[in-house]
Write a protein that holds these residues in place. Structure first.
Motif, mmCIF file in Angstrom:
data_model
loop_
_atom_site.group_PDB
_atom_site.id
_atom_site.type_symbol
_atom_site.label_atom_id
_atom_site.label_comp_id
_atom_site.label_asym_id
_atom_site.label_seq_id
_atom_site.Cartn_x
_atom_site.Cartn_y
_atom_site.Cartn_z
ATOM 1 N N LEU A 144 75.855 70.091 123.285
ATOM 2 C CA LEU A 144 77.387 70.143 123.259
ATOM 3 C C LEU A 144 78.045 70.141 125.217
ATOM 4 O O LEU A 144 78.266 69.814 125.562
ATOM 5 N N ILE A 145 76.997 71.245 125.526
ATOM 6 C CA ILE A 145 76.831 71.933 126.512
ATOM 7 C C ILE A 145 76.585 70.649 127.372
ATOM 8 O O ILE A 145 77.658 70.893 128.702
ATOM 9 N N VAL A 146 75.903 69.977 127.505
ATOM 10 C CA VAL A 146 75.347 68.743 128.681
ATOM 11 C C VAL A 146 77.175 67.502 128.255
ATOM 12 O O VAL A 146 77.036 67.243 129.850
ATOM 13 N N GLY A 147 77.235 67.430 127.005
ATOM 14 C CA GLY A 147 78.535 66.531 127.337
ATOM 15 C C GLY A 147 79.534 67.191 128.205
ATOM 16 O O GLY A 147 80.327 66.833 128.644
ATOM 17 N N MET A 148 80.211 68.322 127.350
ATOM 18 C CA MET A 148 81.248 68.669 128.244
ATOM 19 C C MET A 148 80.910 69.483 129.831
ATOM 20 O O MET A 148 81.764 68.802 130.271
ATOM 21 N N ALA A 210 90.568 59.436 125.879
ATOM 22 C CA ALA A 210 89.614 60.951 125.825
ATOM 23 C C ALA A 210 88.691 60.779 123.877
ATOM 24 O O ALA A 210 87.941 61.102 124.068
ATOM 25 N N ALA A 211 89.415 59.503 123.236
ATOM 26 C CA ALA A 211 88.344 59.322 122.611
ATOM 27 C C ALA A 211 86.720 59.271 122.661
ATOM 28 O O ALA A 211 86.351 59.031 121.799
ATOM 29 N N GLY A 212 87.049 58.475 124.031
ATOM 30 C CA GLY A 212 85.773 57.309 124.126
ATOM 31 C C GLY A 212 84.465 58.679 124.369
ATOM 32 O O GLY A 212 83.394 58.935 124.765
ATOM 33 N N TRP A 213 85.079 60.068 125.054
ATOM 34 C CA TRP A 213 84.521 61.884 125.432
ATOM 35 C C TRP A 213 84.203 61.783 124.763
ATOM 36 O O TRP A 213 82.948 62.601 124.545
ATOM 37 N N ILE A 214 85.106 62.322 123.676
ATOM 38 C CA ILE A 214 84.230 63.048 122.389
ATOM 39 C C ILE A 214 83.914 62.055 121.415
ATOM 40 O O ILE A 214 81.990 62.747 121.985
ATOM 41 N N LEU A 215 83.475 60.822 121.872
ATOM 42 C CA LEU A 215 82.455 59.983 121.269
ATOM 43 C C LEU A 215 81.075 60.232 121.630
ATOM 44 O O LEU A 215 80.338 60.181 121.708
#
Length: 422
Positions: A144-148, A210-215
């Motif tokens: 989660l940290i890396v992705g955000m 936005a959905a792409g970033w969630i994915l």
């Protein structure tokens, strides 16, 4: 730190200080320094662990087909790897680089998680170690940290669609786009190489980005968890995980270098990722640390890396691949980790399926799959049905380890070749 010192001295024309601007110089220096540190510190650390009797219970001669005793061998050797990585990186890297910061966080985060698991096994005398759910929470937290950070940081950008044009006798790289936040990732064997997460979420309409970033964040969590657990399962024989991971590290270093080099990126038609050259320094330190650790971990092992090392190694591989947009190439590059994990999943599922019907059954003699090749027929449960009983005799673990290294070399070469296969 030394990078900034010599860059400052370069302003005054100090001879040799300009060399610190070259990524090749700093990367090779990191490789050499990490190897020396792991070899020197490893010897001191092993003596310390033995004096404090910090050992993990391992198999003994009664169950090893070749009568090899491994009781009393120190564990938590992953600390050697972590120290040998971080010291050269801090000395030689550009510490303000967002990608380097992420790699250091990954190393410390999973090193702490694995260290806690080893602490429970060794000092609390609990063979199960840290409960699986807490490991998963820690891995999810890191993902989660890396992705955000990659989503929010203005420094985490790419340049796409680079071309090389000839102007007179010079080759000039032309940009057809500005640095952008990208949801594209490289996939093998496909023309154009790239897959866009936002296009996969096209059904979300105007919210598809936005959905792409969630994915993407979800994918980051899955990759970090899967690869770190795969490396953990692979750590079952002397030199196995360290050797495989060093080979994988070399391939990732090549990917990081060509992604950071504007002309190579244009020639190979891959994304140019400004700032990713610092990953080359980190990966060289990573490979050097693993090779130095192999000095003591090769058969017969003088020390085991424990979860402190294996979880950290897997996390480093995963996060590096995510940063350079190569996470979907990991099933090939980390094929050994994938097979090890798959063998365990299949074995557990098949055993539980038989248990429901009152039948004792297994697919392999033992899992992870490398243990299947080390198990003799005489060690099998006579009441259990096995689908795979080959090989009939046990293969020596040093031979199994080298064969797994060879397979990883082949997979790494195939992964690199995909840069030109479209």
């Amino acid at each position: 730190m030394l990078y900034y010192l010599f860059r400052f001295l370069d302003q005054f024309g100090i001879p040799g200080s300009h060399m610190w601007a070259y990524i090749s110089f700093r990367a090779l220096l990191a490789l050499i320094l990490s190897l020396i540190i792991s070899a020197w510190f490893g010897e001191k650390f092993i003596k310390f662990l033995k004096s404090k009797q910090i050992t993990e219970t391992q198999r003994d001669a009664s169950i090893d087909p070749f009568g090899v005793k491994k009781i009393g061998v120190p564990s938590m050797g992953g600390i050697i790897i972590i120290v040998a990585i971080l010291v050269p990186v801090i000395l030689l890297g550009r510490m303000r680089n967002i990608y380097l910061i992420l790699m250091i966080i990954t190393t410390l985060w999973l090193g702490l998680l694995g260290g806690l698991d080893d602490y429970i096994k060794i000092f609390r005398k609990n063979k199960e170690g840290l409960q699986g759910k807490f490991k998963i929470v820690g891995q999810i937290g890191l993902g989660l940290i890396v992705g955000m950070v990659l989503y929010l940081s203005p420094d985490a950008v790419v340049r796409e669609n680079l071309t090389i044009q000839k102007q007179g006798q010079e080759m000039v790289v032309k940009h057809r786009s500005k640095p952008v936040k990208s949801l594209k990732t490289t996939i093998p064997f496909v023309k154009g190489h790239n897959l866009d997460y936002s296009k996969l979420m096209g059904f979300c309409g105007k919210y598809k980005t936005a959905a792409g970033w969630i994915l993407f964040v979800i994918m980051t969590i899955i990759v970090v968890t899967a690869v770190s657990n795969g490396a953990n399962l692979n750590d079952g024989m002397d030199g196995m995980c360290a050797g495989n991971s060093a080979i994988i590290g070399v391939a990732l270093g090549i990917f990081a270098y060509v992604s950071s080099h504007i002309e190579y990126a244009a020639y190979l038609n891959i994304m140019y990722i400004p700032g990713s050259q610092e990953l080359v320094v980190f990966i060289c330190a990573f490979v050097g640390a693993l090779i130095g650790f192999l000095w003591y971990n090769a058969y017969p092992a003088q020390i085991f890396m424990g979860d402190t090392g294996s979880l950290t190694i897997g996390g480093i591989i995963a996060v590096c691949a995510i940063i350079i947009h190569k996470e979907l190439m990991l099933p090939i590059l980390c094929g050994i980790f994938f097979i090890e994990s798959l063998s365990v999943i299949m074995q557990v599922y098949y055993y539980k399926l038989g248990k429901k019907h009152g039948v004792k059954q297994r697919i392999f003699k033992r899992t992870p799959i490398h243990d299947n090749f080390r198990t003799q027929q005489s060690q099998l449960d006579p009441e259990c049905k096995y689908l795979v009983k080959k090989p009939k005799g046990a293969i020596h673990e040093s031979k199994i380890t080298i064969r797994f290294w060879i397979m990883t070399i082949i997979l790494a070469a195939l992964t690199i070749i995909t840069l030109k296969m479209r």
